[in-house]
Scaffold this active site. Structure first.
Site, PDB file in Angstrom:
ATOM      1  N   GLU A  23      -0.568  23.094  23.084  1.00 33.49           N
ATOM      2  CA  GLU A  23      -1.153  22.844  24.378  1.00 33.49           C
ATOM      3  C   GLU A  23       0.064  22.386  25.296  1.00 33.49           C
ATOM      4  O   GLU A  23       0.826  21.432  24.884  1.00 33.49           O
ATOM      5  CB  GLU A  23      -2.270  21.896  24.627  1.00 33.49           C
ATOM      6  CG  GLU A  23      -3.524  22.158  23.898  1.00 33.49           C
ATOM      7  CD  GLU A  23      -4.771  20.954  23.895  1.00 33.49           C
ATOM      8  OE1 GLU A  23      -4.560  20.124  24.664  1.00 33.49           O
ATOM      9  OE2 GLU A  23      -5.663  21.125  23.481  1.00 33.49           O
ATOM     10  N   GLU A  48      -7.193  17.595  18.241  1.00 34.00           N
ATOM     11  CA  GLU A  48      -6.529  16.126  18.359  1.00 34.00           C
ATOM     12  C   GLU A  48      -7.026  14.967  17.634  1.00 34.00           C
ATOM     13  O   GLU A  48      -7.566  14.229  18.316  1.00 34.00           O
ATOM     14  CB  GLU A  48      -6.414  16.088  19.862  1.00 34.00           C
ATOM     15  CG  GLU A  48      -5.605  16.874  20.445  1.00 34.00           C
ATOM     16  CD  GLU A  48      -5.330  16.665  22.058  1.00 34.00           C
ATOM     17  OE1 GLU A  48      -6.325  15.887  22.680  1.00 34.00           O
ATOM     18  OE2 GLU A  48      -4.538  17.100  22.756  1.00 34.00           O
TER      19      GLU A  48
END
Lengths: 682, 682, 682
Positions: free
Chosen positions: B306, B151
């Protein structure tokens, strides 16, 4: 020295930033300026980086060309010293010239106003540039005025850097002489803050909790003085080189950080920037600000240095001024004593942080509503040259004091909800709505020309000021003051023995304690009939909020009392004859109509009359020349046509805007304006 | 290069952090993974401190053991480079590798993401570790994919340290070549910001007021590029050592700081993390984000890297996904083009900042609702392998641009209330609700495959983009754009001469000025009947908020006009024939149903059809293989059973999840899903 | 050691700051003190700068004079060590003694509490001064008590300076011994935070996102210990020099930063400062705080060290205490176990940050409501000397734990809305309203004297504490605990295998998962009739908010179940017989009346009775002497006269305040108080 008019007209123009445009555009600019009636432009406000490309290089060529071009077309120049935005190279070379926040973080360059007022580097470079500029243009016929800097303090009004700390200590030493005096005046015995050396005194940085209030207050004074020192340094040079060119700087109305009463003493004329919220109805705060600006130099006409023709870009949302609003509000500035109307800015920028700020020439050019309205106003103003220099005569004054503003809104108070401007507005509004002219004066000012003085929430009151107010009443004046007044001296030390100690005699009361209200809390009050006459002053029952004083009478009469809580039956509003005058005390914050009624009764008793009786929503003021001419400004703030009866006493009138003669009745279209001249001198 | 499937299944698994557990637990993990149908796990995301205990020590032993164990059970590994969380020893030894906030304060280690992307120390250590990791595992059969970092930018997407300042100046020099070009493009003449040397340019730190907008914009571009450079450095090493292993990094949907269009060019496949608010109803923003993720590589399937099976722990309150919701929303990702579904994380942590984040194996173990739902999904997905690689075909595109996002939401605008995502959602929602597939494309993309292009609030518009949109319409396309579009160039400089200068011809209008609304303010609009057909497009009266353009016609027809304020009678919505196409302009923000109606008319005119006509609350998409197979995804987002009529045209269908044949009607229980395959290729 | 009464009276007095006044005023002070019944004053709290004008200069002269003057008039001195406000010269000479915020910014001197507890400079200067002070006054007969420092941690309870960082690492080394132990206990494998050396451990400064929770928790412990170490250092010196003079420091009730259970072990007597919001009705939080303060030393009487007679000045708005309120609330402190009532401060300051804080002698002097009320109370208290030393006996305890408070309110939780104090108050309130005495005890305390123990939201539960609670129930105790209890160990690590792992046996349930609610969300619950008796415990239907546990039964009975959402039918409130006792679990947050009903049933079953049955709004407590005397405190918090039936069982009563005999019925005027003594020992 009084401001001499080099430009024999109502000033009309705006900030002009030709450096953002090619010289092709300059020619177009001049054409459009002439077409719009522009007679002056403010030049060079942000030109430092271009005028001085490096520490030892100056370049005035481009400015020479544009000034010559303007003058060729008869347009005067209000030449700015560009010291509000130092060049990037200075910030990078001398980071110590950047201001510092209260956490010790330096501000960065990259926007504007990135300078510490006590930085020697900044001051030396500024003064050198100003001297060069003045020498260079001192003989140019276009030079009509000096516009020093720009909006002093508008973003950064406090600096916490080591330079400022040293300067603050020096300032304190000059003020107090001996450290023991400072300790005594600041009450440093509290919380163990005794200073044994000037160098132990900190700036009010990030303290664990409330910093000493007297220190905070002196810091506010010091910062106002520090910025004033910057201005004075530039002014000194300008007056030395061009003694006849008037010097101003653009102020910002009720701007808390700077004590403009002190500043105005050093300005040849006052000018200011007015940006009322465009959709919030009748601009009463703007009117009040005009009155303050006019009052700074005791009634001398001021200049509106900036306004926007349409919208700004720094509010969360930026609605347009509706058609006609810019014209209406421009006349309001004249109606309150202005001799000029300028805009920010001439031509809307393509780039930068203000490209969505309105301008006289919008992005879309001349075929726009905005440019048309500007040009219409420019054409009209030419008919008003005779108004120049005429003045407003007020019989009512509001005592206003920057030190009080600072002190009243410091932390650690009984209530955070007392906001000085709010309290002023509550008492100004009913006078505005009845077209009664108001001046703003320091509490120590000569009050002899006034019949009525209002002093709302005058928390800080020096002994001199108290004596001045007492003398005013004793000699026959009418005084009104309100809760939380007269509490502390100039160092924020409480006067003991019952509040407001220095005014107890004048008011005929003393206050034992006060009860601040929670948000939303209100208290009911009721009229106390003292005489048939007084029964009209306040309603039989009304409510109040914010605050209740517990008042004991010592000679005053009760106009209204609290009807609730443990102080039910205690006075809420009192009046006291003192000498030849009377003093009213309002120990709470009544609803607006109650204040309006109270002021109506007071003005009538004091013999203060409205300028004119006009329908609600119409504003009326009167400017008078020394020769006795009167100019009546009539502004229709409503969306309806209004019919206004004119008093016969003045004979017939001429509406200067239409050149028509008006006799008994004036008809004003929505948002329309008239400027009437009495055809026979009074 | 297109992503080759080493794992010939819908990917199913999650982040696995065995370093938090004993090797006893590892065995249990593998058993439970097999039982749940897991075929891949993401390993090592936060393992740097364990893999490299000191500057010159590495230890891959524990990772060897776990990878071998996984592979022994046929579980593939998506191996992470653990560079999102540098070891404590690095931060302590080299504090200059820590990022800095805009006040010059270094962030601290002790959580994660404590690195400056332009730190040489960080970059060198990262690259050295990545090289070691790749060399070590390059031949391991379990290695199926590289998961670079984690991320990027999720907590710290901007750094203000001296490293970054130097890098920014270098970046600017490369972009502009000469400092005069930069001055011209940035409009530094405004507020006296002219730069004479690259080293005078600051980062947009704590300036006293608005920093130069073009500087701010370039800084946003620079920071996106800086993080991309980190990714590229790692990718380069990985591709060098393992050229056949696909490389991805987990993106975050509509994540403002990073220009994912630029990133996706360097990713073998797109993957992203999706965390919709679990109780906010139909996840439209998630659907829109899936569509963006799919669009990044022009329709190539992506991976959901995710999601949480139950709840997260970083919202103020973190409700559970209700039973069935995780499954329903998992299918939504497939329905929008995903080829894999992974979770964060496999086993709930005992300690640390995410111990209350949901996991496939909760604290209470396998005898839980959550694990059961995970295992059920894992079992079902095995039936969908044939869907792999099939694609969504969209005929509608939304022009979307990160630079526009950055520029539109900079400070100093006419209104702070224009939020780009909000505006996109308002136009996406009606299409989603009618099951019309939508791609997101840069405004300069090839638009030839689309019938309709929407460009809401496309404030920044390059000349290339404007030409592209014009050509699209000219050739027969349908274009819709809205207020405050086409205002500035790539340096945030206004196009002069009436907005939106570059699209005036296409739209057949020009905008003179705009009126931003206060919060809560609305304006009434009314239909302008142009033809019987158009009378259906907008209602007879409706309201709009946020903004009103003052529009002048230059050839366009008026669909609706304002009915209030000084612009009553001025156009609000227009349509213009241009070339073979049409261009609609919406100069305000109408209520949602008005937008829905407008889009319905537009899609019908443009010949765009829904995937399927289904009851409200049912989502329908279609994925198609190159061989011509269609897979219909039907998701019942409601709490009621829904009956869906299936078109005969496709013959009979097989529901892959139940293996049942469906003919005319499909019955879907609440929150249930069907994946229908047409039994005969179309 | 138990506190010995040198002053054989209920202490009555206040903070006295004579250094703010001339010696003229001192004489007036002593006169007014005597008149008001003052028998002790707290002296020197902020006198450091005056007592020590420079690093090597001390001056105790002025303090000698004032202490002699006080003693001449029989007024005792509670002598403060003035270490809460170091002199300016120290901050300027040794800036390293200033505390630092989490961004690395030093706080500034200029207010108070500007010291870092781990600063060697500060500590050495403090200890030197304390030694001097103790030596100087050790033999003065007026010296009755030591008041160490002032409100430890009230503004600055956390410091992030390098001194603290080094001390934290040392503290951790002592706690964990080996770095591997720390890594294991903190779960540093998560997010790659493994430490290889103590010097790698940071303070929880400005991390990019959540810092490791176990680190944050230990930092909270460390800071409490650091301030405690300051206190202990001073105490050690004082006890060395004046072993017989009791030492206290003024605590602040439920003050989160300091673990007062640990502190109280080192205090001869507990004292605290109570500032309830004056217009918020019955001061239940104050009552609860008194109970906590009394519990700190297992029931030993405490001192109210500060309260205001009228108003404070640090709330946004600071209303007055209405007439009678100060008296009523003063008696509440006695009613809950206090042996003294002191005020901040004696005489209202003229200057400084607390000049608008109420005082026993207001700015207006003695002819004021406030002074009259103070003097009335002083006179009354003289009649209550016999109450000294008597005690409250409670049968109910609330398990309370500072570590749990810190852990429960850390970030990264399922819900930010669980506030420990709120949850405690919800279970305390019904007991308070029924006049049932409550102690607060650590969860590991000896519980044998209690019949009922409540443990709301006891998130953190050590194994020892769990065993203690289990043993308590096993031996016949009644236990109630609520949602999110028993989740983690002392390092914030989750106990696995179903919540609350360590209490599953006791409670007869396990919790699979939890569903935190959004603000405003509520869930309906319904009674599950188990037996006719239980049907009375909870209403047939009720609502709850904040949270729902998904509960599985393992032996417990269901009192109420959820009636909504996917957990409809699952238990909401359960009860379980365990050993000879019972354990109730409340898996949500029911409305207040439901909790009240539940507690009514529980207390009745457990055999806990109210002190007295009195009308609603009347508070009743009972203090008992070792000799068996009972003193009944009856406080009428209402605005109505109340009639209270007194039980015959105790014979007749004497109201000590009026000296009247009362038999069957006591009549209490609004806000009035009675202190009844049973005329025959029980």
């Amino acid at each position: 020295m009084e401001w001499k008019y080099k430009v024999p007209h109502i000033l009309f123009g705006g900030d002009y930033n030709p450096e953002q445009w090619s010289e092709e555009v300059w020619k177009e600019d001049v054409r459009l300026m002439k077409q719009a009636g522009v007679n002056i432009v403010t030049l060079g406000v942000f030109s430092w980086a271009l005028l001085q490309p490096g520490p030892d290089r100056y370049d005035f060529n481009w400015m020479d060309r544009i000034i010559d071009l303007l003058w060729k077309h008869g347009i005067y120049v209000n030449l700015a010293t560009p010291t509000a935005s130092p060049p990037a190279w200075m910030a990078v070379r001398y980071p110590e010239m950047l201001p510092m926040d209260e956490n010790g973080v330096r501000y960065s360059h990259g926007s504007r106003q990135h300078y510490c007022p006590n930085s020697r580097v900044y001051r030396e470079y500024s003064e050198r540039l100003v001297r060069r500029l003045a020498e260079h243009y001192k003989d140019h016929p276009a030079l009509a005025m000096w516009h020093v800097h720009n909006e002093y303090g508008c973003h950064i009004s406090r600096c916490f850097c080591p330079n400022c700390e040293a300067a603050f200590r020096k300032w304190l030493r000059q003020r107090y002489g001996h450290i023991d005096v400072l300790n005594e005046r600041w009450g440093t015995a509290f919380w163990g803050q005794t200073y044994y050396d000037w160098d132990e005194i900190p700036l009010p940085r990030n303290t664990p909790t409330y910093a000493n209030p007297a220190l905070q207050l002196d810091y506010a004074r010091f910062m106002s003085d520090s910025l004033l020192a910057c201005y004075l340094a530039e002014r000194r040079i300008l007056k030395q080189i061009t003694p006849d060119v008037p010097v101003t700087t653009n102020l910002m109305g009720f701007f808390k950080p700077l004590d403009y009463f002190a500043w105005a003493e050093h300005m040849d004329l006052v000018s200011w920037d007015s940006y009322p919220e465009p959709t919030a109805g009748v601009p009463i705060l703007a009117a009040m600000s005009h009155d303050l600006m006019r009052s700074l130099k005791k009634g001398q006409p001021f200049i509106l240095m900036e306004q926007t023709p349409s919208q700004v870009n720094w509010r969360p949302q930026n609605p347009l001024k509706r058609p006609g609003i810019m014209r209406l509000w421009s006349y309001q500035t004249l109606a309150h004593g202005s001799d000029g109307i300028l805009f920010f800015q001439w031509r809307a920028s393509r780039a930068g942080a203000e490209k969505f700020h309105g301008a006289m020439v919008p992005h879309a050019g001349e075929k726009t509503r905005v440019y048309r309205e500007v040009a219409q106003l420019g054409a009209e103003l030419k008919r008003l040259d005779e108004v120049l220099g005429s003045r407003i005569i007020a019989e009512v004054a509001i005592a206003f004091d920057w030190s009080n503003w600072w002190a009243l809104e410091l932390d650690s108070k009984p209530s955070r909800d007392i906001r000085y401007l709010d309290e002023l507005l509550r008492y100004y509004r009913p006078l505005f709505e009845r077209n009664i002219a108001v001046d703003f004066v320091p509490p120590t000012a000569d009050l002899s020309r006034y019949k009525l003085v209002l002093a709302p929430s005058l928390y800080m009151l020096t002994e001199d000021a108290a004596a001045n107010l007492a003398a005013f009443v004793r000699r026959g004046g009418y005084l009104l003051t309100t809760f939380f007044s007269g509490i502390v001296d100039e160092n924020d030390r409480v006067y003991l023995g019952g509040y407001p100690a220095l005014l107890k005699d004048v008011l005929g009361i003393w206050v034992e304690e006060f009860d601040p209200f929670l948000p939303g809390q209100r208290v009911t009050c009721r009229r106390t009939v003292v005489s048939p006459k007084q029964s009209a002053i306040v309603p039989e029952r009304f409510t109040a909020d914010l605050w209740a004083d517990i008042i004991h009478l010592e000679g005053a009469q009760v106009l209204a009392e609290f009807a609730e809580d443990f102080y039910a039956g205690y006075p809420a509003i009192t009046v006291h004859r003192y000498g030849r005058g009377q003093a009213v005390y309002v120990g709470t914050r009544p609803e607006d109509p109650v204040i309006a009624g109270l002021l109506k009764a007071l003005t009538e008793t004091a013999g203060v009359k409205p300028v004119l009786e006009v329908p609600s929503g119409v504003e009326a003021t009167c400017r008078r020349t020394q020769a006795g001419r009167s100019y009546w400004f009539l502004l229709n703030h409503t969306e309806q046509t209004q019919r206004i009866s004119l008093p016969r006493a003045h004979g017939v009138y001429r509406n200067l805007l239409t050149n028509e003669v008006v006799t008994d009745e004036l008809v004003l279209a929505p948002r329309d304006v008239a400027v009437l001249r009495t055809e026979t001198a009074e």
